[in-house]
Each structure stands twice: as C-alpha cells, then as structure tokens.
Design a protein around this motif. Structure first.
Motif, PDB file in Angstrom:
ATOM      1  N   THR A 159       0.859  -1.181   0.000  1.00 33.26           N
ATOM      2  CA  THR A 159       0.000   0.000   0.000  1.00 33.26           C
ATOM      3  C   THR A 159       0.898   1.236   0.000  1.00 33.26           C
ATOM      4  O   THR A 159       2.124   1.123   0.069  1.00 33.26           O
ATOM      5  N   MET A 160       0.274   2.403  -0.003  1.00 32.51           N
ATOM      6  CA  MET A 160       1.059   3.623  -0.028  1.00 32.51           C
ATOM      7  C   MET A 160       1.782   3.836   1.315  1.00 32.51           C
ATOM      8  O   MET A 160       2.674   4.665   1.421  1.00 32.51           O
ATOM      9  N   THR A 161       1.372   3.120   2.354  1.00 36.66           N
ATOM     10  CA  THR A 161       2.073   3.217   3.633  1.00 36.66           C
ATOM     11  C   THR A 161       3.072   2.069   3.733  1.00 36.66           C
ATOM     12  O   THR A 161       2.672   0.905   3.649  1.00 36.66           O
ATOM     13  N   ASP A 162       4.339   2.401   3.908  1.00 35.87           N
ATOM     14  CA  ASP A 162       5.351   1.347   3.989  1.00 35.87           C
ATOM     15  C   ASP A 162       5.053   0.409   5.149  1.00 35.87           C
ATOM     16  O   ASP A 162       4.692   0.848   6.232  1.00 35.87           O
ATOM     17  N   GLY A 163       5.254  -0.876   4.906  1.00 34.23           N
ATOM     18  CA  GLY A 163       5.078  -1.837   5.994  1.00 34.23           C
ATOM     19  C   GLY A 163       3.644  -2.290   6.156  1.00 34.23           C
ATOM     20  O   GLY A 163       3.363  -3.164   6.965  1.00 34.23           O
ATOM     21  N   ILE A 164       2.708  -1.686   5.434  1.00 36.97           N
ATOM     22  CA  ILE A 164       1.311  -2.116   5.516  1.00 36.97           C
ATOM     23  C   ILE A 164       0.943  -2.798   4.200  1.00 36.97           C
ATOM     24  O   ILE A 164       1.132  -2.226   3.122  1.00 36.97           O
ATOM     25  N   PHE A 165       0.465  -4.036   4.292  1.00 40.96           N
ATOM     26  CA  PHE A 165       0.098  -4.796   3.093  1.00 40.96           C
ATOM     27  C   PHE A 165      -1.386  -5.139   3.148  1.00 40.96           C
ATOM     28  O   PHE A 165      -1.981  -5.149   4.222  1.00 40.96           O
ATOM     29  N   VAL A 166      -1.964  -5.418   1.989  1.00 38.20           N
ATOM     30  CA  VAL A 166      -3.368  -5.842   1.970  1.00 38.20           C
ATOM     31  C   VAL A 166      -3.503  -7.159   1.233  1.00 38.20           C
ATOM     32  O   VAL A 166      -2.724  -7.452   0.316  1.00 38.20           O
ATOM     33  N   ALA A 167      -4.494  -7.943   1.633  1.00 42.75           N
ATOM     34  CA  ALA A 167      -4.790  -9.177   0.925  1.00 42.75           C
ATOM     35  C   ALA A 167      -6.252  -9.515   1.141  1.00 42.75           C
ATOM     36  O   ALA A 167      -6.866  -9.077   2.102  1.00 42.75           O
ATOM     37  N   GLY A 168      -6.770 -10.315   0.224  1.00 44.79           N
ATOM     38  CA  GLY A 168      -8.123 -10.836   0.373  1.00 44.79           C
ATOM     39  C   GLY A 168      -9.191  -9.836  -0.005  1.00 44.79           C
ATOM     40  O   GLY A 168      -8.927  -8.835  -0.677  1.00 44.79           O
ATOM     41  N   CYS A 169     -10.414 -10.115   0.463  1.00 43.72           N
ATOM     42  CA  CYS A 169     -11.548  -9.292   0.069  1.00 43.72           C
ATOM     43  C   CYS A 169     -11.447  -7.877   0.627  1.00 43.72           C
ATOM     44  O   CYS A 169     -12.195  -6.999   0.202  1.00 43.72           O
ATOM     45  N   GLN A 190      -9.177  -6.005  -0.106  1.00 41.50           N
ATOM     46  CA  GLN A 190      -8.644  -5.254  -1.241  1.00 41.50           C
ATOM     47  C   GLN A 190      -9.643  -5.237  -2.399  1.00 41.50           C
ATOM     48  O   GLN A 190      -9.584  -4.373  -3.260  1.00 41.50           O
ATOM     49  N   GLY A 191     -10.572  -6.169  -2.420  1.00 43.33           N
ATOM     50  CA  GLY A 191     -11.558  -6.251  -3.491  1.00 43.33           C
ATOM     51  C   GLY A 191     -12.176  -7.631  -3.468  1.00 43.33           C
ATOM     52  O   GLY A 191     -11.558  -8.569  -2.964  1.00 43.33           O
ATOM     53  N   PRO A 192     -13.382  -7.800  -4.028  1.00 38.25           N
ATOM     54  CA  PRO A 192     -14.024  -9.118  -3.993  1.00 38.25           C
ATOM     55  C   PRO A 192     -13.182 -10.149  -4.732  1.00 38.25           C
ATOM     56  O   PRO A 192     -12.649  -9.847  -5.802  1.00 38.25           O
ATOM     57  N   LYS A 193     -13.063 -11.319  -4.151  1.00 40.74           N
ATOM     58  CA  LYS A 193     -12.365 -12.406  -4.838  1.00 40.74           C
ATOM     59  C   LYS A 193     -12.668 -13.706  -4.138  1.00 40.74           C
ATOM     60  O   LYS A 193     -13.160 -13.709  -3.006  1.00 40.74           O
ATOM     61  N   ASP A 194     -12.391 -14.833  -4.801  1.00 39.96           N
ATOM     62  CA  ASP A 194     -12.699 -16.125  -4.180  1.00 39.96           C
ATOM     63  C   ASP A 194     -11.497 -16.649  -3.397  1.00 39.96           C
ATOM     64  O   ASP A 194     -10.427 -16.039  -3.401  1.00 39.96           O
ATOM     65  N   VAL A 234      -5.960 -16.697  -1.144  1.00 43.58           N
ATOM     66  CA  VAL A 234      -4.795 -17.418  -0.625  1.00 43.58           C
ATOM     67  C   VAL A 234      -3.534 -17.000  -1.389  1.00 43.58           C
ATOM     68  O   VAL A 234      -2.485 -16.738  -0.794  1.00 43.58           O
ATOM     69  N   ALA A 235      -3.664 -16.878  -2.718  1.00 39.21           N
ATOM     70  CA  ALA A 235      -2.496 -16.488  -3.511  1.00 39.21           C
ATOM     71  C   ALA A 235      -2.017 -15.099  -3.095  1.00 39.21           C
ATOM     72  O   ALA A 235      -0.814 -14.867  -2.900  1.00 39.21           O
ATOM     73  N   GLN A 236      -2.971 -14.198  -2.916  1.00 38.23           N
ATOM     74  CA  GLN A 236      -2.607 -12.831  -2.566  1.00 38.23           C
ATOM     75  C   GLN A 236      -1.968 -12.788  -1.167  1.00 38.23           C
ATOM     76  O   GLN A 236      -0.965 -12.105  -0.950  1.00 38.23           O
ATOM     77  N   ALA A 237      -2.549 -13.558  -0.242  1.00 36.74           N
ATOM     78  CA  ALA A 237      -2.017 -13.568   1.122  1.00 36.74           C
ATOM     79  C   ALA A 237      -0.598 -14.129   1.139  1.00 36.74           C
ATOM     80  O   ALA A 237       0.276 -13.631   1.861  1.00 36.74           O
ATOM     81  N   CYS A 238      -0.357 -15.170   0.333  1.00 37.26           N
ATOM     82  CA  CYS A 238       0.995 -15.744   0.278  1.00 37.26           C
ATOM     83  C   CYS A 238       1.975 -14.711  -0.264  1.00 37.26           C
ATOM     84  O   CYS A 238       3.097 -14.576   0.231  1.00 37.26           O
ATOM     85  N   ALA A 239       1.530 -13.973  -1.294  1.00 37.03           N
ATOM     86  CA  ALA A 239       2.411 -12.952  -1.876  1.00 37.03           C
ATOM     87  C   ALA A 239       2.746 -11.896  -0.827  1.00 37.03           C
ATOM     88  O   ALA A 239       3.908 -11.491  -0.679  1.00 37.03           O
ATOM     89  N   ALA A 240       1.744 -11.467  -0.082  1.00 37.56           N
ATOM     90  CA  ALA A 240       1.976 -10.437   0.933  1.00 37.56           C
ATOM     91  C   ALA A 240       2.935 -10.960   1.999  1.00 37.56           C
ATOM     92  O   ALA A 240       3.861 -10.264   2.419  1.00 37.56           O
ATOM     93  N   ALA A 241       2.718 -12.220   2.411  1.00 40.09           N
ATOM     94  CA  ALA A 241       3.586 -12.792   3.439  1.00 40.09           C
ATOM     95  C   ALA A 241       5.030 -12.839   2.935  1.00 40.09           C
ATOM     96  O   ALA A 241       5.973 -12.540   3.675  1.00 40.09           O
TER      97      ALA A 241
END
Ligand SMILES: Cc1cc2nc3c(=O)[nH]c(=O)nc-3n(C[C@H](O)[C@H](O)[C@H](O)COP(=O)(O)OP(=O)(O)OC[C@H]3O[C@@H](n4cnc5c(N)ncnc54)[C@H](O)[C@@H]3O)c2cc1C
Ligand code: SF4
Ligand code: SF4
Ligand code: SF4
Ligand code: FES
Lengths: 312, 587
Positions: free
Chosen positions: B467-477, B479-483, B488-495
């Motif tokens: 995100t625009m704030t360093d150290g803060i990440f987003v994942a899952g719904c 950030q937007g609707p998704k299944d 899971v893919a997004q959360a793994c990327a953030a991790a």
C-alpha cells in the motif's frame, strides 16, 4: 538628557494610542525614562516643531496605523528622517490592519459608497481668492514599511500592555534586537493557549460554526468546536486573551517570521480540518465563512501577496 | 504397580485403583447404583459387591470403594456375589417396585418377582432410592451444599434445610444430572449438540464456540460455570488428561510491537432488505447466500438438509445472481464470487433435496480454473439457467395448493419472453461489500480506498499487495471481492513480501523528508491530520509535533500546511527554493 520619543497615528482607530495610555502607572515610568517630543493625541506639539529638530535627534518614533493618505505619508517620512529607530506599532502599521480592507475597493468606490448622493470631498477648494486643501486619499492602503524603512514591529490590534512593556524594555536595553524583528514570540498562538491539550490528534470537522451560532464550551479548543480559530497561524504574544474570553483568535498578531502570507496560512489551517472530499459538501461547510477576506485577511490584506483587489 | 487377579485374569493397576475400575479396565461389567465416576465412592447400595479371597475364606466387599491390593484374587460373578446382588435388589424393589434402573438390573440378574413387600411401598417410577448421589454432588462437586439427607431410618429423605427454598442452590442442575431415577428434575432444556442459532447463551458451561472453531479449543462461560459461583467443581480439570483447563485465565490486552502489518479484514455482505422487490425479510423462505451456506453446513440448524420453514424439502428453488452487484443503485462492481457459489448452490441443493433449480443471471462469470467445466456439469445435472434479471418475488396465490409458494417474475432475454416461475425457496446471491469499519481501519493504517470502498493497493500490476504506507500490506476481500484461491495467492504474496523485509533486516528511505523545528512548533497538530502516511504524531510531553522519518515520504503536504512555518522539508527549504527562484529570475 533623556532620550526623545515620538508617537504618531496614521490610518488607525485610536486603539493603539489607547493601548499606550492603558499602561496605567507604567506610563509614568515611561514618561520618567524618556522625553515625549511629539504625540498629537495627547500633547500640543506641532508638525513644525518636529521639522525644526535636527535629523536623528529622536531616539524612537512609534507610528501606528496604515498609510492611506498623503498627509500620513508626509509625516511618516518626516519622522523617519528625525528618528534613529522607527517602530511600526500595532498591526495596521505592521501589515495594513483593518483599514487595509479598503483595498477591496478604491478611492472612487469608497467615496461613492460613503457619500452616495451627498457632497463628496474635493482635494482643493477655492473661494474668494482663498484656497482649502485636503490630503490626497490613496486608492490603495499600504503598511508602514512600504513607504519608509521600519526597524521594529510591535504586533497586535492593539498591542497588549505586556507586549508594549517588553518592546520598550528591548529598545531601552543594551542589546538591540536585529533590525526587522517583530517584538513578540515567534511561535503560533496555540503554544500559549490554555486549551491546547484538548485539541484532538487528528482534528476533522464536518461543520464549521460562526460565533453567534453557538455557546462555546469554555475548556475545549475552539477549532475543535467548529469555530474558525486562527490560533494555529497567528503569532503568540497576546497570551490568548480572546480565547480566555471564549472567542476564537482572529489573527491580529499576524504571522510568524517564517510565513510570507498570513491569510493563505490561516486558510490552510482551517481548510485542513474539513473532513470531506466531496466538492458539494465542502462548499456547504464553507458557507459558515461568508466573508473569507474579512476572515483570513482581516488585518493583513495590504501586505498579502496580492495586496488588493483588482479593479475593473 | 499392583498385581491382582480378577475372574482368573491377571492385571496390573496403579496403587489406589478401586476394584470396580480394575474390573472395568478388563471389560468386566459390575452393576452400580450409588457410584458416579466424578464423585467419591460412598458404598451405600452394595449392588457392586464382589468376592475377595482372604486367608479366612471369601469376603464380599463393595468394589466401588475397596482398593486393589497386591495378590488379590477377586471374583465378580460367583454365585455368592449374584445372590448378594439379587438380595439387594429384592429389598429395594420391595419399596420401589417400578424404578426402571432397579428393574433393569433385576432383569439382568434373572430376578423375576421379589419375595418381600414393604409398608413404605412407593409405586412411582421416579421415586428416590436414597443413593445419595445428589447430596454428594451438591456438596463435594458443586460446593453449594444446598441439599442433604433429612431424618433417619424409614423417614430418611433428600431435602433442603427446613424444606424451604434454598438460597445456597445455584441452579446448576448437577443433582438432576447424577440422579439415577430422575427423582430430581431440572427444568432447563439440555441444548448440548444443538446449533447455536437456537440459543441465546452457550449450551454448556465449557463449550466449543463453533463446530469449526479455529483454534479448535473449548472456552468456559463464566456465567454458567459452577466453579466461578462456588469455587468448587473443577470436574473438567479432573477429566482433562493434558491438564489444559485453567480457571485462573482471564482476558487480557496484549500489546505487540510489530514492524509490518497485513490488513486482511475481509468483507461484509450486502443487506438485500432495501431491494424491496426481492421480499427479503418480508416473505418466508427467501434467503441470502450466507444463510444458505449455514443451512448446507452439516453442523447447521438443519444438519445440512435443505428445508423450508415448514420443515418440508422444497420442490423448486430459484437462485438470483448479482443481488446488489453490477447495479447502478447499489454496487457498480461485480462481486466475482456469486456466479460460482450460485452454481455450487444449484449443484448441492439439487443433490440434497432433488428440487428443480432455476438460476437467474445477467452474465455467467465462470472465469477461474475449472469453473467453466463446473458450469457445464451443473447444466448437465439439469439446472435451468435463465438469462435475465429478476424483476420481483411475490406470493404465488391464495389457494390451498399454492400456499407458501413464491413466484419469480423475470424477462428471459434469450427467448425474449416474460416468465413467471413458481418456486418454494429463493436464494439471493447478495454482493460482497467493504467491511462497515473499513474507513476507521483505513484511517488507522493510513490506507486509501478505491471508489468502490475497498483498500487501494500501491499499483494494480507492479505492486498489488503493498500500500502507499510502507510496511502495511493488503490481501483478500479487504482489497476487493475475490474467491478463496485468489485470497490465498494474494495472502501468500503479501507474506513473502513481509518476509523479504524481515530477512533483509533494514529498510532504505529517501533523504527528502520533513522535520519539525521544535522551537517554533506551537503544537497545533494541523500537520498530523494531513499527513497521508500517518508519519506525524504529537509528543505530549514536549507539546510539539514530531515526524517519524521512517514513515515520511517527503511529500511536503505538512510543510505547505504548517500555519506557523515550523515544518521544514529537507532539500526543499524556503531558503533553497527562494534561492532557486532568484537564480532563475536573475537571467
Ligand atoms: C455466500 C458466499 C459463498 C461463498 N462461497 C465460496 C466458495 O464456494 N468458494 C470460494 O472460493 N469462495 C467463496 N466465497 C468467497 C469467500 O468467502 C471469500 O473469498 C473469502 O472468505 C475471503 O477471505 P478473506 O480472508 O479476504 O476475508 P474473510 O473471510 O472475510 O476474513 C476476514 C477475517 O478478518 C477478521 N477481521 C475483520 N476485521 C478485523 C479487525 N479489525 N481485526 C481483526 N480481525 C478482523 C474477520 O473476523 C474475519 O475472520 C463465498 C462468499 C459468499 C458471500
Ligand atoms: S486553535 Fe485556537 S483555541 Fe485551539 S488551541 Fe489553537 S489558539 Fe487555542
Ligand atoms: S502544523 Fe506546524 S506548528 Fe502546528 S503542530 Fe505541525 S509543525 Fe507544529
Ligand atoms: S512531508 Fe508528507 S509524508 Fe512527510 S511528514 Fe509531511 S505530510 Fe507526512
Ligand atoms: S455402587 Fe458401590 S455401593 Fe453403591
């Protein structure tokens, strides 16, 4: 021999003179310490008395009021020549003050407004070989330092007794402050405000209010209560007198030394608390400020970046 | 360890084990009446007698009470033993001939007709047989001591002091629970095993919050737990082998210092009540997607069966896609998961109820891996898919036959006809929307939101989880609707992104940043409200604002805003800018 001082008023309401008298018994100390050689409001010295003095013979001239006509300009120049130090006394001399709001119009406009269909003053009137003249009424009001060199500034509308006392102390002391100094603290008023701690970390408002619309709480930051308090932008020194009287700061101490345009900063301080990104809603919120120039440039229009309104 | 022989079988038990327990380890059944595993043995009824070989001959002892001894030889089914048990039961039946548990044991022992009759004969099935379990439970386990035996001999009975309503009773129901004849009844319903939607409170004092709770551990409801009322009981502590029950634990607030945060607060679902045409909340058997998920859950209120409010399975079910999504009046975006879960419902509802299925869609969005194939499969299973937005859901009519049925009105855009379809149940696939507290959470972490209200990523392609704030990440719904696969893919990327910073051990920051000249700062806090990166905080001790230079991005907002000019921007101070201007204008 005691040092000589002069007081003079230009375009002002007389409040600054009142402020000097307001020093109470301290005025006697002043009178003991100095010789007042010119003070039209209180003592019967004439312009020609000053003209007769040698240049630089007055230690300090305290000039209040803005420059709005040719007579004021003439005496300002005269006192500059006779004085070692010129002090712009009060916000009108410093920044233009309330008379400076006349810059929203011009001489023609003002006469039309004031005299309407009556008899308008004329500069020169001849009758039976005699003539009478009035000083020229300028289109634009300016602060003192636009017409003569000013050494120090004492802010306020009017300056408070404490500020005046401190200023006199500084001038009579051995260490003169650097030329151009505004003789007041160089922080904003919030610093001196008893309500400072009640201001929230992130102040965001959906509504601004005018003073006649609310009975403000006596403890809480006035800005946090939706009143357009200009304390964040205004130089400290008044010891938050208005705030203690439960009225928001209107900015009479002018900006701090680091700010070029007081109104722009004051505007940004108020705009920063408006909690909306919606144009319509912002317009609605700002309806509580029907006179933005009178709110943000109440004391400083002549010395703002724009200086005056552009007349068609 | 102690060795002994029971009915010819040799066994080893720990010192202190009763004969009853030792026999039960060997799967040897011994009848008991006044015994309960959580209450100290009392040996009142003598039904549990067994024969022990002593030097002087055979001795009958109550097995619930007597501890095993080295070399003991025990017989649990000898003729002596059986005769003694029969006698015990004969005497009890003489007084309480109809108590089921006595009759059951009598039948097991082949006792047909007791020889005796008692003048105190009590014909009730739920008569008190004076086993004392209730009295001991209340005293030893609960610690309330609200009941006791009163009087003696033939007058003996269980009673409260002076037969008055007891103030010591905490209504825990332990007495009723242990009573073998139901003489003491507890009127509260036993809710164990029932789905939580039927209850206002947890169903037992120690309970599993939900069937799929994560972590899957029970918690204690202080209001219902006996221990928190009397200081006694703690039977759960006794039976928990790993010793995991701890009554001293209290809720606590823990502050954890972290350097990075993943914001994955998920979503809320759109409330379809304002879409009055769909009758949600107005007509029976109109459900939202999440409600149907619960119904299909095997631990749900219907145990996973698809049922109407009247308890019957539906004959036809209408599934409405895009409720509140792709709709100018509510959410313009596509919620992305509804088409697929609608098809999942079509499949599962048909499988479980045999109902005729109608799916009403605008466009079928089967975009994911294997999704189009699943769509074909559902079509082959016989689901009717109708392309058209449902106009309204109404009561089908007033005849007896149609009672309770619903009518779905819609335009079938593929055949260009207006259609009315009668169904018993309507499922509204309602939109996914930002959590109702997204704004506060966003403000807390300095996150911006896109026009749809979901958190904004730094860049949709180049930096999708930052995100625009360093150290803060987003994942899952959030950030937007998704299944789930996408979540899971997004959360793994953030991790992975967060791990990368941790393993690097340091962060680089730009030298251009803001700083407060504290001697000039009035502490007005205009700056802190404006900083888009939440980099400014107020230092209460010194009454000035302060910039956290690790968070500051040097955008200059605060420098321009500071009404008293106390904020300066390194690399862009007023002096530097004025000098530049002078240089430019000097040409
Ligand atoms: C009816 C329905 C059926 C669906 N069926 C499927 C399906 O079959 N297959 C599929 O792939 N997807 C399905 N989905 C989509 C699926 O539910 C989502 O993709 C998934 O749940 C999103 O995961 P998430 O972690 O982003 O959010 P969530 O699952 O919403 O999780 C967010 C978590 O954050 C917690 N939280 C919120 N705020 C805070 C806070 N301030 N502090 C701490 N915690 C907080 C919440 O309690 C929650 O536990 C379905 C959705 C619906 C509505
Ligand atoms: S904004 Fe006005 S009332 Fe508030 S702390 Fe500043 S000076 Fe005081
Ligand atoms: S805006 Fe300026 S004066 Fe006000 S708190 Fe921030 S740095 Fe200090
Ligand atoms: S320069 Fe921008 S990022 Fe840095 S503290 Fe000021 S407002 Fe925040
Ligand atoms: S069960 Fe052992 S004496 Fe009652």
């Amino acid at each position: 021999m005691k040092p000589k001082v002069a007081f003079y008023w230009c375009a002002s309401c007389g409040g600054c003179e009142e402020a000097v008298v307001d020093l109470d018994e301290k005025i006697l100390d002043v009178a003991n310490a100095v010789d007042i050689v010119f003070w039209p409001v209180a003592l019967d010295f004439k312009e020609h008395d000053v003209e007769a003095m040698p240049d630089g013979s007055i230690l300090a001239s305290f000039i209040n009021g803005a420059i709005r006509n040719s007579d004021q300009l003439k005496i300002a120049k005269l006192l500059r020549a006779k004085s070692q130090v010129v002090v712009a006394f009060g916000v009108c001399a410093q920044l233009g003050g309330i008379p400076g709001l006349a810059n929203m119009s011009d001489a023609k406009g003002i006469f039309a407004e004031v005299y309407r269909d009556g008899v308008a003053p004329v500069r020169l009137h001849r009758e039976n070989g005699h003539s009478l003249s009035l000083p020229e009424f300028f289109d634009t009001v300016v602060a003192l330092d636009r017409v003569i060199d000013v050494d120090y500034y004492v802010p306020g509308c009017p300056p408070t007794p404490k500020i005046i006392g401190d200023a006199l102390g500084a001038l009579l002391g051995s260490n003169l402050p650097p030329k151009g100094t505004v003789l007041a603290p160089d922080q904003a008023l919030c610093e001196q405000c008893p309500r400072k701690d009640t201001r929230p970390e992130k102040l965001l408002l959906k509504e601004l209010k005018r003073v006649h619309q609310v009975v403000a709480d006596q403890q809480t930051c006035l800005l946090a209560q939706g009143l357009a308090c200009l304390g964040p932008a205004t130089r400290a020194g008044c010891e938050a007198m208005c705030i203690r009287g439960n009225m928001p700061c209107t900015g009479c101490f002018g900006p701090t030394s680091r700010v070029r345009d007081f109104g722009a900063k004051a505007l940004s301080a108020i705009a920063s608390v408006i909690d909306s990104n919606d144009e319509g809603e912002i317009t609605r919120i700002l309806e509580a400020l029907p006179d933005p120039v009178g709110t943000f440039y109440r004391y400083s229009l002549p010395s703002s970046l724009l200086g005056r309104r552009r007349m068609e | 360890m102690i060795r002994l022989t029971i009915d010819g079988k040799t066994t080893e038990v720990e010192r202190g084990t009763t004969l009853l327990h030792a026999a039960r380890f060997l799967d040897i059944k011994i009848p008991t009446l006044c015994y309960h595993p959580l209450i100290k043995p009392f040996a009142a009824c003598r039904l549990c007698v067994v024969e022990v070989k002593r030097s002087w001959g055979m001795e009958l002892v109550p097995s619930c009470h007597v501890a095993c001894q080295e070399g003991m030889e025990v017989s649990t089914g000898s003729s002596h033993v059986l005769a003694a048990r029969r006698l015990v039961l004969e005497l009890m039946l003489a007084r309480w001939p109809n108590v089921p548990i006595l009759r059951k044991y009598a039948a097991e022992l082949g006792l047909e007709k007791p020889r005796f009759a008692s003048p105190l004969r009590d014909e009730r099935e739920d008569a008190c047989i004076l086993c004392g379990l209730c009295v001991r439970a209340c005293d030893e386990v609960v610690g309330a001591s609200a009941i006791s035996f009163a009087e003696r001999g033939i007058g003996r009975r269980v009673a409260t002091p002076f037969n008055l309503e007891s103030e010591s009773c905490i209504a825990c129901g332990a007495c009723a629970l242990v009573c073998p004849t139901s003489y003491i009844k507890f009127e509260a319903e036993d809710h164990r095993g029932k789905p939580p939607e039927f209850l206002l409170d947890p169903n037992t004092a120690i309970y599993m919050p939900t069937a799929q709770a994560v972590p899957k551990v029970p918690s204690i409801d202080r209001d219902s737990c006996i221990h928190f009322q009397t200081g006694g009981c703690q039977k759960c502590v006794e039976v928990c082998e790993p010793g995991a029950v701890n009554h001293k634990m209290v809720d606590e607030e823990i502050e954890v210092e972290v350097g990075q945060v993943l914001v994955a607060i998920g979503y809320d679902t759109f409330d379809p009540t304002p879409m009055a045409q769909y009758a949600y909340g107005r007509l029976d058997n109109v459900y939202t997607g999440l409600e149907v998920e619960r119904m299909l859950n095997s631990t749900g209120p219907t145990g996973g069966r698809v049922l109407l409010k009247n308890g019957k399975p539906p004959r036809a079910v209408g599934i409405v896609h895009c409720v509140g999504s792709r709709d100018e009046n509510y959410h313009r975006y596509c919620s992305r998961v509804c088409c697929m879960y609608a098809l999942k419902f079509a499949h599962v509802v048909k499988e479980r109820s045999g109902a005729e299925i109608y799916n009403f869609y605008i466009d079928m969005r089967a975009f994911g891996k294997g999704y189009e194939e699943f769509y074909s499969r559902v079509l082959n299973e016989g689901a009717n898919v109708i392309r058209g937005k449902v106009a309204e859901v109404v009561q089908a009519g007033w005849s007896k036959q149609k009672e309770g049925a619903l009518l779905l009105r819609c335009e079938d855009t593929l055949i260009g006809r207006f259609r009315e379809i009668p169904v018993d149940m309507v499922i509204l696939c309602n939109a996914i929307e930002p959590r109702r507290d997204a704004e506060q959470v966003g403000r807390l972490f300095g996150l911006s939101r896109s026009p749809d209200g979901f958190f904004l990523e730094r860049h949709p392609k180049l930096d999708p989880v930052a995100t625009m704030t360093d150290g803060i990440f987003v994942a899952g719904c959030a950030q937007g609707p998704k299944d789930i696969p996408d979540v899971v893919a997004q959360a793994c990327a953030a991790a992975a992104r967060m791990m990368a910073t941790i393993s690097k051990g340091e962060v680089e920051i730009d030298p251009v940043r803001a700083e407060v000249m504290e001697e000039y700062c009035s502490g007005c806090r205009v700056c802190s409200a404006l900083c888009p990166y939440s980099a400014i905080s107020y230092v209460a001790e010194r009454k000035v604002s302060q910039v956290n230079s690790a968070l500051c991005k040097g955008c200059g907002t605060c420098v321009a805003a500071c009404p008293s000019g106390a904020m300066t921007g390194y690399g862009f101070t007023d002096r530097q800018i004025n000098a530049e201007l002078e240089g430019v204008l000097a040409v």
